[in-house]
Design an enzyme around this catalytic site. Structure first.
Site, PDB file in Angstrom:
ATOM      1  CE1 TYR A  54     -29.812  55.289  52.487  1.00 14.94           C
ATOM      2  CE2 TYR A  54     -28.536  53.817  53.874  1.00 14.94           C
ATOM      3  CZ  TYR A  54     -28.599  54.757  52.863  1.00 14.94           C
ATOM      4  OH  TYR A  54     -27.455  55.174  52.245  1.00 14.94           O
ATOM      5  CB  THR A 187     -61.040  64.706  38.961  1.00 16.39           C
ATOM      6  OG1 THR A 187     -62.121  64.193  38.195  1.00 16.39           O
ATOM      7  CG2 THR A 187     -60.556  66.010  38.361  1.00 16.39           C
ATOM      8  CE  LYS A 222     -65.393  65.049  35.915  1.00 17.29           C
ATOM      9  NZ  LYS A 222     -64.727  64.574  34.728  1.00 17.29           N
ATOM     10  CB  CYS A 384     -23.373  64.609  66.290  1.00 18.75           C
ATOM     11  SG  CYS A 384     -23.871  63.699  67.762  1.00 18.75           S
ATOM     12  CD  GLU A 408     -21.356  55.000  67.348  1.00 21.40           C
ATOM     13  OE1 GLU A 408     -20.843  56.112  67.547  1.00 21.40           O
ATOM     14  OE2 GLU A 408     -22.388  54.835  66.690  1.00 21.40           O
ATOM     15  CG  HIS A 519     -27.612  66.781  65.839  1.00 21.09           C
ATOM     16  ND1 HIS A 519     -27.246  66.183  64.656  1.00 21.09           N
ATOM     17  CD2 HIS A 519     -27.388  65.875  66.817  1.00 21.09           C
ATOM     18  CE1 HIS A 519     -26.811  64.957  64.908  1.00 21.09           C
ATOM     19  NE2 HIS A 519     -26.888  64.744  66.212  1.00 21.09           N
ATOM     20  CD  GLU A 521     -28.243  68.782  62.296  1.00 18.71           C
ATOM     21  OE1 GLU A 521     -27.409  69.477  62.907  1.00 18.71           O
ATOM     22  OE2 GLU A 521     -28.184  67.537  62.240  1.00 18.71           O
TER      23      GLU A 521
END
Ligand code: GLN
Length: 549
Positions: A54, A187, A222, A384, A408, A519, A521
């Site tokens: 987070y 800008t 500019k 996992c 855990e 993992h 991914e």
């Protein structure tokens, strides 16, 4: 001679500096150059490994086991060049190194100071572990003007003088806000940001301006005038609906041309081969199919927490010519529901994915989602923590061990998942005790996994005998349950080469039920989806067509 590109940010944060850097790297790679991408984060954590998702989004894990900023994930996906431990540094790590040197007496009695000791440490990082790459790109985290970033800018300024200013390009990402009432792009914030950067002794060479619309020629002139660059060096980075369009959009705006011009390399530079990028973008805008996937996680309020996962699902969609519509569901909401209510909530999805995570919050909800997928033959993919919970669910439902769980989560349980104490990494024994530090002590990085012949896993990986995927976990399934689970239909189809650590579980009598301790991914690429993600989406598409079994 290596050329160095620094990507700095001004005006506001969250402009997508990571994607901008990654896209710049991708364009240079498409021109045939070798690129290396690096990230400097001024914050004081030693690495992001101990930060909540987070706080800082996903922790990306490199092949060699570094816990790094999620931008390294963009770098790998866009350039297809793997990052290393040495490609990411934080302010905390810099100070940590300096203080360790001070304690060791390395500074020989000198007064240790921000300049030169801290800046030298940063310069050491800039120069370290380079191998004659054509381009090294360094993204500097934060926004110009941040107190935390000051020493990084000072080190970068010095570094540019050390290696020769002609070998360095400063790319500055800013914002052109559109003011409704005035009906125009402004800008001035960019002009001020460029000035702030100059106070640090750095002149931006190319401006990359995030904007809702193109800038008129007069305004461009500019802006260039006030910022000390040529009008062609004002590149407009228009908002893109698809991040994989960004390299093409930058190329159209001339970014790679201007960079090469800056280095006096344009004449001999090869034209970029953008075929792959065009293909990816074309597929994304012409999907033939659509598939609905539920991701049952615990950090769903911030999608940055699941960056690589989200991308890997998109890649799998590209590979299957299907738009993957992801619904992010907080597993906590399932905790107080009955199993029937959870089944009802999940029945419209063609695939259920349980991602990685830490801690007990939402666990009971994940278990219910897994039970639904297993019992109703819905394609399931556990990563996992998701794999660990699939094992827990099977031990509870199939073996009748009601209090089966992971150590855990504390409490009085039958531990089927528990903390790893000893394992091998690169031939070295790794030992952890209950009192080990939390930071940097997990099983991290790529490890080999041997696949069982004839299994779904082996089929997915093209009958490979051994694969390598990246890990980040502290707990592990107890292999002692292998035989009992097998009897009930759950098979361990991937193990560490010594056969002691379960890496993949699957249920052969289910259209697609797979859980992996690693993992996958992290290794997925837009033009080369990770094989498990690809197979999962394929299975979900089949489920869609065939309906419920
Ligand atoms: N919390 C679990 C562990 O440490 C799973 C970690 C993860 O999903 N990355 O083993």
């Amino acid at each position: 001679m290596t050329k160095y590109i620094f990507i700095l940010g001004g005006v506001v944060s969250s402009l997508g500096k990571g994607i901008a850097s990654a896209s710049t790297g991708a364009l240079l790679k498409a021109r045939g150059y070798s690129v290396r991408m690096r990230k400097m984060d001024p914050y004081l954590n030693v690495d992001p490994g101990t930060m909540s998702p987070y706080q800082h989004g996903e922790v990306f894990v490199t092949e060699d086991g570094a816990e790094t900023d999620l931008d390294l994930g963009h770098y790998e996906r866009f350039t297809d060049v793997n990052c290393h431990k040495t490609d990411s540094i934080s302010g905390g790590k810099i100070y940590y190194n300096v203080l360790q040197k001070e304690r060791r007496g390395d500074y020989l009695g000198a007064t240790v100071q921000a300049i030169p000791h801290v800046t030298n440490e940063i310069k050491e990082f800039l120069k370290s572990d380079l191998h004659g790459e054509d381009f090294v790109l360094y993204e500097v985290g934060g926004t110009v003007g941040d107190i935390e970033g000051t020493l990084f800018l000072e080190a970068v300024r010095q570094f540019a003088n050390d290696v020769g200013r002609q070998n360095v390009c400063f790319l500055f990402l800013t914002l052109l806000p559109y003011i409704d009432t005035a009906g125009e792009l402004k800008t001035k914030p960019t002009q001020h940001a460029v000035k702030t950067l100059m106070e640090a002794g750095i002149q931006a060479d190319i401006l990359l301006c995030r904007s809702k619309m193109n800038l008129g020629a007069e305004e461009r002139r500019k802006l260039a005038l006030f910022c000390n660059v040529s009008p062609e060096d004002v590149i407009i980075a228009l908002d893109a609906d698809n991040i994989y369009r960004v390299p093409l959009a930058y190329h159209e705006q001339g970014l790679d041309t201007q960079i090469l011009k800056h280095f006096n390399m344009l004449e001999e530079a090869p034209v970029p081969d953008l075929t792959e990028w065009n293909k990816i973008v074309h597929t994304c805008s012409h999907y033939e199919k659509e598939v609905k996937i539920a991701v049952v996680g615990k950090y769903c309020g911030l999608l940055e927490a699941y960056k690589s996962l989200n991308e890997a699902l998109t890649h799998a969609g590209i590979a299957n010519n299907a738009k993957v519509k992801i619904t992010w569901l907080e597993s906590e909401q399932f905790e107080n529901m009955t199993q029937e209510q959870v089944n009802e909530a999940l029945k419209t999805y063609s695939g259920i994915l349980i991602p990685g995570g830490f801690g007990v919050r939402g666990i009971a909800g994940k278990i219910k989602a897994i039970r639904y997928a297993r019992e109703h033959f819905v394609p399931f993919f556990g990563i996992c923590l998701g794999m660990q919970m699939a094992v827990v669910e099977a031990c509870q439902s199939l073996l009748g061990i009601e209090n089966a769980s992971s150590t855990e989560f504390g409490g009085n349980c039958t531990p089927v998942i528990s903390k790893m104490k000893v394992w091998e990494q690169d031939g070295k024994k790794q030992i952890r005790t209950d009192n080990s530090d939390l930071g940097g002590t997990m099983r991290l990085g790529a490890y080999p996994c041997v696949l069982q012949e004839g299994s779904l896993a082996s089929k997915i990986y093209n009958n490979a005998h051994e694969i390598r995927e990246r890990h980040r976990h502290r707990y592990e399934m107890d292999i002692a349950y292998e035989a009992r689970l097998k009897e009930k239909g759950m098979n361990i189809s991937g193990k560490s080469p010594d056969g002691l650590l379960p890496e993949i579980i699957e249920i052969p009598n289910h259209p697609f039920f797979i859980g992996v301790q690693f993992h996958p991914e992290f290794t997925s690429r837009p033009n080369r989806a990770n094989p498990i993600f690809k197979a999962f989406i394929e299975a979900a598409l089949k489920y869609d067509i065939q309906g419920k079994v």
